[in-house]
Scaffold this motif. Sequence first.
Motif, mmCIF file in Angstrom:
data_model
loop_
_atom_site.group_PDB
_atom_site.id
_atom_site.type_symbol
_atom_site.label_atom_id
_atom_site.label_comp_id
_atom_site.label_asym_id
_atom_site.label_seq_id
_atom_site.Cartn_x
_atom_site.Cartn_y
_atom_site.Cartn_z
ATOM 1 N N CYS A 45 0.868 -1.181 0.000
ATOM 2 C CA CYS A 45 0.000 0.000 0.000
ATOM 3 C C CYS A 45 0.897 1.221 0.000
ATOM 4 N N GLY A 46 0.386 2.322 -0.525
ATOM 5 C CA GLY A 46 1.168 3.550 -0.585
ATOM 6 C C GLY A 46 0.324 4.714 -0.115
ATOM 7 N N ILE A 47 0.810 5.908 -0.407
ATOM 8 C CA ILE A 47 0.065 7.122 -0.083
ATOM 9 C C ILE A 47 -0.058 7.918 -1.367
ATOM 10 N N THR A 48 -1.199 8.559 -1.582
ATOM 11 C CA THR A 48 -1.270 9.562 -2.633
ATOM 12 C C THR A 48 -2.170 10.684 -2.165
ATOM 13 N N ILE A 49 -2.162 11.748 -2.932
ATOM 14 C CA ILE A 49 -3.015 12.896 -2.647
ATOM 15 C C ILE A 49 -3.927 13.009 -3.845
ATOM 16 N N GLN A 50 -5.227 13.129 -3.610
ATOM 17 C CA GLN A 50 -6.149 13.204 -4.750
ATOM 18 C C GLN A 50 -7.420 13.960 -4.396
ATOM 19 N N GLU A 51 -8.256 14.080 -5.386
ATOM 20 C CA GLU A 51 -9.532 14.765 -5.241
ATOM 21 C C GLU A 51 -10.474 13.969 -4.349
ATOM 22 N N ASN A 52 -11.176 14.680 -3.451
ATOM 23 C CA ASN A 52 -12.144 14.002 -2.588
ATOM 24 C C ASN A 52 -13.580 14.444 -2.866
ATOM 25 N N HIS B 42 -2.461 20.690 -6.328
ATOM 26 C CA HIS B 42 -3.450 20.358 -7.353
ATOM 27 C C HIS B 42 -3.647 18.847 -7.395
ATOM 28 N N THR B 43 -4.622 18.391 -8.178
ATOM 29 C CA THR B 43 -4.849 16.939 -8.288
ATOM 30 C C THR B 43 -4.707 16.428 -9.728
ATOM 31 N N THR B 44 -4.495 17.331 -10.680
ATOM 32 C CA THR B 44 -4.324 16.886 -12.070
ATOM 33 C C THR B 44 -3.008 17.379 -12.675
ATOM 34 N N CYS B 45 -2.100 17.844 -11.845
ATOM 35 C CA CYS B 45 -0.721 18.066 -12.288
ATOM 36 C C CYS B 45 0.196 17.645 -11.156
ATOM 37 N N GLY B 46 1.402 17.255 -11.498
ATOM 38 C CA GLY B 46 2.365 16.827 -10.497
ATOM 39 C C GLY B 46 3.702 17.475 -10.763
ATOM 40 N N ILE B 47 4.719 16.931 -10.112
ATOM 41 C CA ILE B 47 6.093 17.403 -10.327
ATOM 42 C C ILE B 47 6.918 16.174 -10.673
ATOM 43 N N THR B 48 7.865 16.338 -11.593
ATOM 44 C CA THR B 48 8.880 15.310 -11.758
ATOM 45 C C THR B 48 10.200 15.973 -12.087
ATOM 46 N N ILE B 49 11.231 15.171 -12.074
ATOM 47 C CA ILE B 49 12.565 15.650 -12.415
ATOM 48 C C ILE B 49 12.964 14.855 -13.633
ATOM 49 N N GLN B 50 13.438 15.526 -14.668
ATOM 50 C CA GLN B 50 13.798 14.797 -15.881
ATOM 51 C C GLN B 50 14.868 15.514 -16.681
ATOM 52 N N GLU B 51 15.247 14.875 -17.751
ATOM 53 C CA GLU B 51 16.265 15.410 -18.652
ATOM 54 C C GLU B 51 15.739 16.633 -19.391
ATOM 55 N N HIS B 86 -5.852 12.685 -13.260
ATOM 56 C CA HIS B 86 -5.634 12.421 -11.840
ATOM 57 C C HIS B 86 -4.598 11.315 -11.640
ATOM 58 N N LEU B 87 -4.727 10.266 -12.440
ATOM 59 C CA LEU B 87 -3.829 9.124 -12.292
ATOM 60 C C LEU B 87 -2.414 9.467 -12.758
ATOM 61 N N GLN B 88 -2.305 10.207 -13.827
ATOM 62 C CA GLN B 88 -0.982 10.614 -14.314
ATOM 63 C C GLN B 88 -0.292 11.499 -13.277
ATOM 64 N N ALA B 89 -1.059 12.399 -12.654
ATOM 65 C CA ALA B 89 -0.477 13.288 -11.631
ATOM 66 C C ALA B 89 -0.027 12.483 -10.417
ATOM 67 N N SER B 90 -0.850 11.533 -9.967
ATOM 68 C CA SER B 90 -0.460 10.696 -8.820
ATOM 69 C C SER B 90 0.780 9.866 -9.136
ATOM 70 N N THR B 91 0.933 9.460 -10.389
ATOM 71 C CA THR B 91 2.109 8.673 -10.786
ATOM 72 C C THR B 91 3.390 9.505 -10.686
ATOM 73 N N MET B 92 3.300 10.774 -11.049
ATOM 74 C CA MET B 92 4.469 11.656 -10.961
ATOM 75 C C MET B 92 4.702 12.112 -9.518
ATOM 76 N N LEU B 115 7.133 20.936 -13.840
ATOM 77 C CA LEU B 115 5.722 20.795 -13.512
ATOM 78 C C LEU B 115 5.141 19.892 -14.603
ATOM 79 N N ALA B 116 4.495 18.823 -14.190
ATOM 80 C CA ALA B 116 3.918 17.865 -15.140
ATOM 81 C C ALA B 116 2.418 18.124 -15.220
ATOM 82 N N GLU B 117 2.021 18.830 -16.251
ATOM 83 C CA GLU B 117 0.615 19.204 -16.454
ATOM 84 C C GLU B 117 -0.127 18.101 -17.188
ATOM 85 N N PHE B 118 -1.304 17.708 -16.670
ATOM 86 C CA PHE B 118 -2.095 16.673 -17.339
ATOM 87 C C PHE B 118 -3.540 17.101 -17.593
#
Lengths: 133, 133, 133
Positions: A45-52, B42-51, B86-92, B115-118
């Motif tokens: 199991c993990g943690i995430t932040i999402q819409e409620n 936010h719940t539909t954008c995340g953060i990642t680090i990349q090239e 939402h899922l793409q943002a949680s993945t990042m 900033l990873a915008e979805f």
Amino acid sequence: MLQQLTVRTSAGECLIDITGEVERAVRAANVAEGTALLYVPHTTCGITIQENADPGVQHDMIMVLRRIYPRKDPAYRHIEDNSASHLQASTMGFSHFVFVSGGRLVLGRWQAIYLAEFDGPRTRTVLVKVLRD
Amino acid sequence: MLQQLTVRTSAGECLIDITGEVERAVRAANVAEGTALLYVPHTTCGITIQENADPGVQHDMIMVLRRIYPRKDPAYRHIEDNSASHLQASTMGFSHFVFVSGGRLVLGRWQAIYLAEFDGPRTRTVLVKVLRD
Amino acid sequence: MLQQLTVRTSAGECLIDITGEVERAVRAANVAEGTALLYVPHTTCGITIQENADPGVQHDMIMVLRRIYPRKDPAYRHIEDNSASHLQASTMGFSHFVFVSGGRLVLGRWQAIYLAEFDGPRTRTVLVKVLRD
């Protein structure tokens, strides 16, 4: 300093809103300005932040995660039946933080903190430490 | 202590390099040795680090994320059309950190902060706090 | 304060258990109660926390990640052959933390810390900083 939350999950895969429990831990830590560190000492199991706002989001996330990380596969080598659970948990992550200001979590308008269960139902632990600025 | 960056995203799905803005926040915090904590409320954008050398990387990442998390699905229950976002943002992920040394971000040779915008284009917020060692 | 671990990875894609190296860094930091921050300054490997009891878990995770993020695709634009590696690394994440108590990592019963290599074999770096409570 290290607080331990106990979370009872209700299904094989589900997102359990733990925002209230984390807020209580922040109040117990008595930190006005700081950062709440959240950690899950599990591997399925993990943690995430999402819409409620709309529970449809949680349904759809679980549905797609189940599809792309299949529960059964003839090539799986893991002796238990939960390789998908491990991968889903790693995708969500085990360590996250949320800022604290004025003694409250600084969450976005639509954000809630979820325990992301992928091999339940079980009783899970979430560790919380609140750093003071 | 908590700084707020404003980021304008330019497409439905895109990676926006915010390294310069984060570096400015580190300078404003006047911390020589420490850790920059980054959070997206936010719940539909995340953060990642990349090239940041070849924009092909960003193209390919968005392309594959779009394919494995489909935008439309007859089984989706979410009333809005953005369960994939939402899922793409949680993945990042929403909370990340980068170390600071000599007043500068300790990034790898090829790393930039994105900033990873979805679910754009939108105006997004990134919160930054710099912990002093 | 910032310690640097060197990790030699053994295959194109693999999970390397670095728990022992991180524990040594925690001892070197001489922090009894705190938080170990882990950071990978790369773009094609990440960090995750997973089960270390059955190596089948690692096999299955790599297998599924390889399948959903294909190595070759005619639509890829990246000039190198490793867009999948970038995406797999972003999915696992580059910055993670583990609590420290009594001078030891507070890991769950089944947890170990892994460098998740997706474009090896290579010599990789992991940065570790231990915050004192």
